[in-house]
Every structure is written in structure tokens, then in C-alpha cells.
Design an enzyme around this catalytic site. Structure first.
Site, PDB file in Angstrom:
ATOM      1  N   LYS A   1     -52.633  84.997  33.150  1.00  0.00           N
ATOM      2  CA  LYS A   1     -52.893  86.442  33.104  1.00  0.00           C
ATOM      3  C   LYS A   1     -51.943  87.120  32.129  1.00  0.00           C
ATOM      4  CE  LYS A   1     -54.761  90.366  34.515  1.00  0.00           C
ATOM      5  NZ  LYS A   1     -54.803  90.865  35.902  1.00  0.00           N
TER       6      LYS A   1
ATOM      7  N   HIS B   1     -67.012  89.211  37.920  1.00  0.00           N
ATOM      8  CA  HIS B   1     -66.740  90.535  38.459  1.00  0.00           C
ATOM      9  C   HIS B   1     -67.923  91.501  38.330  1.00  0.00           C
ATOM     10  CE1 HIS B   1     -62.742  88.945  38.716  1.00  0.00           C
ATOM     11  NE2 HIS B   1     -62.283  90.072  39.235  1.00  0.00           N
TER      12      HIS B   1
ATOM     13  N   ASN C   1     -62.941  89.107  33.399  1.00  0.00           N
ATOM     14  CA  ASN C   1     -63.947  89.714  34.263  1.00  0.00           C
ATOM     15  C   ASN C   1     -65.049  88.741  34.678  1.00  0.00           C
ATOM     16  OD1 ASN C   1     -63.093  92.560  34.465  1.00  0.00           O
ATOM     17  ND2 ASN C   1     -63.349  92.545  32.246  1.00  0.00           N
TER      18      ASN C   1
ATOM     19  N   LYS D   1     -53.732  97.666  34.708  1.00  0.00           N
ATOM     20  CA  LYS D   1     -54.980  98.335  35.054  1.00  0.00           C
ATOM     21  C   LYS D   1     -54.881  98.874  36.478  1.00  0.00           C
ATOM     22  CE  LYS D   1     -58.875  96.268  34.069  1.00  0.00           C
ATOM     23  NZ  LYS D   1     -59.885  95.201  33.842  1.00  0.00           N
TER      24      LYS D   1
ATOM     25  N   ARG E   1     -48.358 113.781  35.179  1.00  0.00           N
ATOM     26  CA  ARG E   1     -48.709 113.118  33.914  1.00  0.00           C
ATOM     27  C   ARG E   1     -48.086 111.734  33.755  1.00  0.00           C
ATOM     28  NH1 ARG E   1     -48.306 118.602  31.895  1.00  0.00           N
ATOM     29  NH2 ARG E   1     -50.389 119.353  31.365  1.00  0.00           N
TER      30      ARG E   1
ATOM     31  N   GLU F   1     -59.590  84.288  42.199  1.00  0.00           N
ATOM     32  CA  GLU F   1     -59.086  84.750  40.899  1.00  0.00           C
ATOM     33  C   GLU F   1     -58.375  83.620  40.155  1.00  0.00           C
ATOM     34  OE1 GLU F   1     -59.848  87.448  39.527  1.00  0.00           O
ATOM     35  OE2 GLU F   1     -60.327  88.912  41.090  1.00  0.00           O
TER      36      GLU F   1
ATOM     37  N   HIS G   1     -63.271  90.990  48.279  1.00  0.00           N
ATOM     38  CA  HIS G   1     -63.283  90.923  46.819  1.00  0.00           C
ATOM     39  C   HIS G   1     -63.373  89.476  46.348  1.00  0.00           C
ATOM     40  CE1 HIS G   1     -62.474  91.838  42.657  1.00  0.00           C
ATOM     41  NE2 HIS G   1     -61.461  90.998  42.667  1.00  0.00           N
TER      42      HIS G   1
ATOM     43  N   GLU H   1     -58.069  95.536  26.716  1.00  0.00           N
ATOM     44  CA  GLU H   1     -59.346  94.915  27.038  1.00  0.00           C
ATOM     45  C   GLU H   1     -60.401  95.152  25.959  1.00  0.00           C
ATOM     46  OE1 GLU H   1     -62.282  94.719  30.909  1.00  0.00           O
ATOM     47  OE2 GLU H   1     -60.189  95.191  31.239  1.00  0.00           O
TER      48      GLU H   1
ATOM     49  N   HIS I   1     -68.617  92.912  41.773  1.00  0.00           N
ATOM     50  CA  HIS I   1     -68.441  94.344  42.031  1.00  0.00           C
ATOM     51  C   HIS I   1     -69.751  94.987  42.473  1.00  0.00           C
ATOM     52  CE1 HIS I   1     -64.537  94.925  39.443  1.00  0.00           C
ATOM     53  NE2 HIS I   1     -64.338  94.242  40.553  1.00  0.00           N
TER      54      HIS I   1
ATOM     55  N   ARG J   1     -59.241  89.771  26.740  1.00  0.00           N
ATOM     56  CA  ARG J   1     -58.997  90.158  28.127  1.00  0.00           C
ATOM     57  C   ARG J   1     -60.297  90.360  28.898  1.00  0.00           C
ATOM     58  NH1 ARG J   1     -54.775  94.708  30.611  1.00  0.00           N
ATOM     59  NH2 ARG J   1     -55.277  94.275  32.779  1.00  0.00           N
TER      60      ARG J   1
END
Length: 364
Positions: free
Chosen positions: A227, A248, A245, A143, A121, A185, A265, A237, A252, A241
Site C-alpha cells: 500500500k 470495490h 480498488n 483517503k 479548514r 484487502e 466490507h 489516484e 461497494h 493507485r
């Protein structure tokens, strides 16, 4: 070596990002943590461990340290690999007080971070990014995720690290293709928030490509600070935030369609930024001159602005599973000039297909 710079992520659980910190000094930092650490799991790739584990271990002599090696490749961000890590951790006797160190780039940071978020957990994590991509972006923000056949990072969590420990010396031997991932990035950071930083990439190209240490330190510090600032305002997000993306959703989809082979990437994000820029132009958010300026700066660093042998309809279908989508609508991040970006909730499939077609080269 100069003293590390410290910037703090002001999220629900605050944590520091150290820039220019020596790997050898991480043990001293762990000693200073209020909750005692006895066992450490280091998760890394073999090549990265061969390069940096000895330096990292210099300060970890007081701890039981177990190394878990993960094969290289985006495909290793999987539930199967997560299960294997869990089995290994149980074999080492890892418990809820164990600390995970993610030693590597974006894949390791995502995978080790997701493992730390779900093992018993949730256990503590320190990100030790060794690539430019990880140092300027993926190690910051909490993330963590693994992939699913339907899409990249579909299974994930928010699991902030105890700290991010960035040693610039790990960038010295980084292959240029890995540098490209981080540059994509960083340029994205500039494009969405800071026109002066975008100009920095235009004017400092020679120094960056020569790996001038002063310029690289400035680049990493400025990009990481963007960032940190964005994450501090919107950890989960829900607002600003989402702008991170940019490129992306397109990138992606391309990575997933190509099964993470033949495109990195950073290359996917670069092509995605250009596609988003064309879509933004169609919506009147950016001029064609600005689109060309974006393409020029990406090309300057050998980043691609187009792709061949792809089906735009298949790529559009891949975008159906994007995490930002809401109520069946595709939500895309689009540049608004240089230095700003917006969330667009009204992107029609025909517009997205047209943007794809502008970055897909026809076969000769």
C-alpha cells in the site's frame, strides 16, 4: 517487544508508517513533532476505547486530551455524525492547533480523518489503526470520507496523517469477522501486485488462522508495504493507485444496496473480487483455473465468494455512482492473471450483469 519498523510514504507531504509500535510510546513521538501540540481529540468507538485508551493515555499525560465516542457501524460515516463531532469539538475548545487521533478501524479512520480534513479548514491527524483492515490498508494513503445515500465514500478528501502508528497487539482479541475484512484487502494487494505474496496466503493458511505472531507480522508488513509503495507512486489516484480498488466497485454497490447490513466490507470486497475475476475471464485476462484459485484462497479464510437474494440490475444501478466512473462509462479494475491488474474502461453493462449473475445464488 521488538522495535517498530518504519516505512515512509513518499507523497507530496511525506509521513511515516510505524509497524509494531506500542500505544504507550505514541506520546513520546508526539513530543518530537516540530509543531507543538497542546490539545488532543481522540475519536473512537466505546469498545475500542475501553480496550486501548488507558494504554494510549500512558504517554499523553502532558496534553489536554478529550475523548469523542462514536457508535459502531458503517452508517455512522455520515454528515450528521460529522456535525455532531464538530459541535463536540467546539465545546472542548478545539482550535487549528489541535491534533486528532483516530483510534480504531476503518470507519473511525475514515470519519475522524474527514473530520480533521474539514474542521477549521484542516487540522493534524494521527491514525492509530486497531483492526487488520485499517493496519494493512485504510489507515495508509490519506483517503478519508463519509457516506451518502447514493453510495459509499461519496464525500471525501485527501488528508494525509502526520503518522500511522500501528500496534500489532491490538489484533490479539480481534473477532474473526474483523480479521476477514483485513484479509480480503491483503489478498487483494497480493492479487494486483505480488504473485509470491498470493502464494503466501495459500501456503500459510494454517499459521494465519492460528494467528501465529511471526506470520501475522510478516503478513501485515508485506501488505502495508504494498500500500505504501503504490500510494507513494500515485497519491491522488490518477494512475496505479486505482488498482487498489479491485473488487470495490462491486463490493461497494453490494454494501450500499444492503444498507451496510448483512455484509461486512471485507465480505463485499471478497465477492467483488470474484465478480471482477469472472469479468476478467470473459475479457480473456485470466483463466478459469486462476478464477478458481482466487475463489479457493478466499474460501480458505471463510470469505464468501457468492451472495444470495440480490437483484443484479439493482446492483448495476448502484455502480452508476462509483467514483472511478468517467463520462458515463463504468471504469473497473480487473485482475490480469495472479499478481497483476488493469484498469478497464470498456466494460459493458451486459458483461457486468453477467459477472454479477455468476456470484448471485438462485433461491431454492
Amino acid at each position: 517487544m521488538s522495535l517498530p519498523e518504519k516505512i515512509e510514504v513518499s507523497a507530496d507531504r511525506k509521513y511515516p508508517v510505524y509497524l509494531g509500535a506500542a500505544l504507550e510510546d505514541l506520546g513520546g513521538y508526539i513530543h518530537s513533532l516540530p509543531d507543538k501540540v497542546e490539545q488532543i481529540l481522540v475519536i473512537s468507538h466505546k469498545k475500542v476505547a475501553d480496550l486501548y485508551l488507558e494504554r494510549l493515555m500512558t504517554g499523553l499525560g502532558d496534553y489536554t486530551v478529550d475523548l469523542m465516542i462514536v457508535p459502531a457501524g458503517e452508517e455512522e460515516k455520515s454528515l450528521d455524525r460529522l456535525s455532531r463531532l464538530t459541535t463536540d469539538a467546539l465545546g472542548f475548545g478545539a482550535d487549528r492547533k489541535t491534533l486528532v487521533i483516530a483510534l480504531g478501524g476503518g470507519v473511525i479512520g475514515d470519519l475522524a480523518g474527514f473530520f480533521a480534513s474539514v474542521y477549521m479548514r484542516g487540522i493534524r491527524l494521527i491514525q492509530v489503526p486497531t483492526t487488520l483492515l485499517a493496519q494493512v490498508d485504510s489507515s495508509i494513503g490519506g483517503k478519508v470520507a463519509v457516506n451518502h445515500p447514493a453510495g459509499k465514500n461519496i464525500l471525501g478528501a485527501f488528508h494525509p496523517p502526520v503518522a500511522v502508528w500501528t500496534d500489532f497487539r491490538t489484533l490479539d482479541s480481534l473477532p474473526w469477522i474483523e480479521v476477514e475484512n483485513g484479509l480480503a484487502e491483503s489478498i487483494k494487494h497480493a492479487l494486483i501486485t505480488d504473485s509470491d505474496f498470493f502464494s503466501f496466503f495459500e501456503t500459510q493458511a494454517d499459521s494465519i488462522k492460528r494467528r501465529d505472531p511471526v506470520i501475522w507480522r510478516e503478513m501485515v508488513a508485506r501488505s502495508a508495504s504494498i500500500k505504501v509503495r503504490v500510494v507513494s507512486q500515485d497519491e491522488r489516484e490518477q494512475g496505479i493507485r486505482r488498482l487498489l480498488n479491485l473488487g470495490h466497485s462491486f463490493g461497494h454497490a453490494l454494501e450500499t444496496e444492503m444498507n451496510y447490513r448483512g455484509v461486512t466490507h471485507g465480505q463485499g470486497v471478497s465477492i467483488g473480487i470474484v465478480a471482477a475475476a469472472f469479468l476478467a475471464n470473459a475479457k480473456g485476462l485470466i483463466t478459469l483455473n486462476e478464477v478458481e484459485r482466487i475463489k479457493q484462497v478466499l474460501r480458505c479464510y471463510d470469505l464468501p465468494t457468492s451472495i444470495s437474494r440480490q437483484d443484479p440490475h439493482a446492483l448495476l444501478q448502484r455502480m452508476e455512482t462509483d467514483k472511478k466512473n468517467q463520462g458515463g462509462r463504468k471504469i473497473l479494475i480487473l485482475p490480469q492473471g495472479i499478481g497483476n491488474a488493469v484498469v478497464s474502461k470498456e466494460c459493458k453493462d451486459e458483461e457486468i450483469l453477467d459477472a454479477w449473475q455468476k456470484v448471485i445464488l438462485e433461491d431454492n
